[in-house]
Design a protein around this motif. Sequence first.
Motif, PDB file in Angstrom:
ATOM      1  N   VAL A  80     -38.095  -5.334  -3.256  1.00 49.83           N
ATOM      2  CA  VAL A  80     -37.000  -6.155  -3.758  1.00 49.83           C
ATOM      3  C   VAL A  80     -35.847  -5.337  -4.324  1.00 49.83           C
ATOM      4  N   SER A  81     -36.078  -4.075  -4.646  1.00 55.15           N
ATOM      5  CA  SER A  81     -34.981  -3.271  -5.188  1.00 55.15           C
ATOM      6  C   SER A  81     -35.289  -1.791  -5.028  1.00 55.15           C
ATOM      7  N   ALA A  97     -34.101  -4.799   4.518  1.00 51.87           N
ATOM      8  CA  ALA A  97     -33.635  -5.398   3.267  1.00 51.87           C
ATOM      9  C   ALA A  97     -33.003  -4.382   2.324  1.00 51.87           C
ATOM     10  N   VAL A  98     -33.257  -3.096   2.507  1.00 48.47           N
ATOM     11  CA  VAL A  98     -32.751  -2.100   1.553  1.00 48.47           C
ATOM     12  C   VAL A  98     -31.517  -1.365   2.068  1.00 48.47           C
ATOM     13  N   GLN A 156     -28.694  -1.280  -0.496  1.00 51.06           N
ATOM     14  CA  GLN A 156     -29.151  -0.665  -1.739  1.00 51.06           C
ATOM     15  C   GLN A 156     -29.278   0.850  -1.606  1.00 51.06           C
ATOM     16  N   GLY A 179     -35.062  -9.725   3.893  1.00 58.55           N
ATOM     17  CA  GLY A 179     -35.488  -9.924   2.514  1.00 58.55           C
ATOM     18  C   GLY A 179     -34.686 -10.999   1.798  1.00 58.55           C
ATOM     19  N   LYS A 200     -29.717  -6.368 -10.273  1.00 67.25           N
ATOM     20  CA  LYS A 200     -29.916  -6.836  -8.894  1.00 67.25           C
ATOM     21  C   LYS A 200     -29.613  -8.330  -8.860  1.00 67.25           C
ATOM     22  N   GLN A 225     -28.489  -9.118  -1.880  1.00 64.61           N
ATOM     23  CA  GLN A 225     -29.529  -9.194  -0.858  1.00 64.61           C
ATOM     24  C   GLN A 225     -29.141 -10.105   0.288  1.00 64.61           C
ATOM     25  N   ASN A 226     -28.358 -11.157   0.006  1.00 63.90           N
ATOM     26  CA  ASN A 226     -28.181 -12.238   0.973  1.00 63.90           C
ATOM     27  C   ASN A 226     -26.926 -12.159   1.828  1.00 63.90           C
ATOM     28  N   THR A 255     -22.204  -9.261  -6.488  1.00 63.76           N
ATOM     29  CA  THR A 255     -22.423  -8.196  -5.516  1.00 63.76           C
ATOM     30  C   THR A 255     -21.682  -6.932  -5.929  1.00 63.76           C
TER      31      THR A 255
END
Length: 531
Positions: free
Chosen positions: A58-59, A109-110, A113, A382, A493, A498-499, A529
């Motif tokens: 998730v992060s 998903a990362v 990040q 994610g 976060k 993420q989206n 964001t």
Amino acid sequence: MNLIPSLLPVFDELQQRFEGQLQRVDASQPDELHLHAPLELASALCSTLYRKSGGRLVSVFAEDGRAGGAGFYVYYLYAVDAAHGFVLVRVVVPAERPELISLTNAVHAVNWQEREIQDLFGLKLVGHPNPRRCVLHDDWPEVFPLRKDFDLQTQLPPFSGERHKFREVAGEGVFQVPVGPVHAGVIEPGHFLFSVAGEPVLYLQLRMFYVHKGTEKLFESLPITHGVRLAESISGDSAFAHATAFCHAIERAAGVAAPPRGRALRTLCLELERISNHVADIGAICTDVAFVTAQMHALRLKEQVLRWNEQLTGNRLLRGMACLGGVRFDFDSAQLDALAAFVDTLEQQFKDLVELIRSHSGTRDRLETTGVLAPAVARDLGIVGIAGRASGIDHDLRRDCPTDFYDQVQFTVPVFTEGDVQRRMVVRREELFQSLGIIRQVLAKMPGGAIATPVGDVPADRIALGYVEGWRGEIFHWVHTAPGNRLARCKIKDPSLQNWPALSEAILGNIIPDFPVVNKSFNLSYSGTDR
């Protein structure tokens, strides 16, 4: 601290797989497993947690630890929803070789990040499929703002480098349509470049971070007690959720907990924030398909909720209500009784709005099969929150890892698999009804006593995680405390980070005139964001 029983099999599996290579360190909560690992194990640990334990990454974030001679720290935060807990893995990147093996090819998903880490800390990504700048735009000078030796007061020279170049999409009959970065209205900037052939969209490129505010760096310059106000400013429509996540993190670092009444009042405010935003979004989605009558009714209901926020807390957006250790203001019995009556009234009026929308066949025709985000794509990216639950992702921190008063209430998490605009609106509708039920349960079980626990000075060198299921999705605040009641690092976060990539997938095959309603069905935060 002893782990909760459901996390023990996860720890045992990791110990067997990586015998003698992992070091477990104390965590602030029993539902968190903190591990130190060699840098070269990051990929294998990710694979094991995904395949064996059902974890999701998730992060990913970094910290500058060079002052202590260790180099840079990179943290991987996994949510193991079935075990109702988290695994935090820390690896060390040597200062003399600031390189990080990318996980993006395996875990899409990362993507953003990891690129944030590259931009803000100067750690080169090895094997990343698109290592272009993300947070800092192309014309920024060569600076790394989250390194400790970067002064917050630094005056940067005028930017004169090459501006961002979007990828060119070629082909017969293909042309590109830019939208933004400045938009009509009061929303913040974001650049959307559509590549189309005729009417259908072939490709959408996004460019965010036009108003990067350096919020995480600002946390390092403030006393911890001032951090709540900064957290409220991260995303204005999620002020209370962000402030509460920050408070959770600090309280865990300090080893204190909010009293039962304070936790109950936090839950009421979180649900009021959810209701006001959900009903507003339902109306805005109707506006984008020209059903303005429904929008007017939705705005009327939103206004009622905002006025109740102001009556209860003194602020329409609940700013100033959250504080370390609990909440600032109590609600007396008359206010609680009036809130209960308002919930009944609001429920009936919202049912009327729902029936109005259902009776309008043209609205349903515009929303169904529009902006589809397939469940497989949502899992790969994610996606969290409303958008995730509309695409088959059954995650909700209120249920899976309950905090505040959520372990005292019963509710259902609506999940659909169609992944279109219609289902993203229906998720909001069903969540709103569930929120009304949660408020009723909290009011019925409202405990007495204090509304806040004194926190005092927070010990230095404590690491803690705070989280909240905001109305958009899950919010995380991770802190590392420093001497003098300050923070060495605060990682934020927001679910929007993420989206956003989901929007590029959901618009494919649709026409540009459908973009406003597809975009509104996600309703992501530029400010959250950009931070």
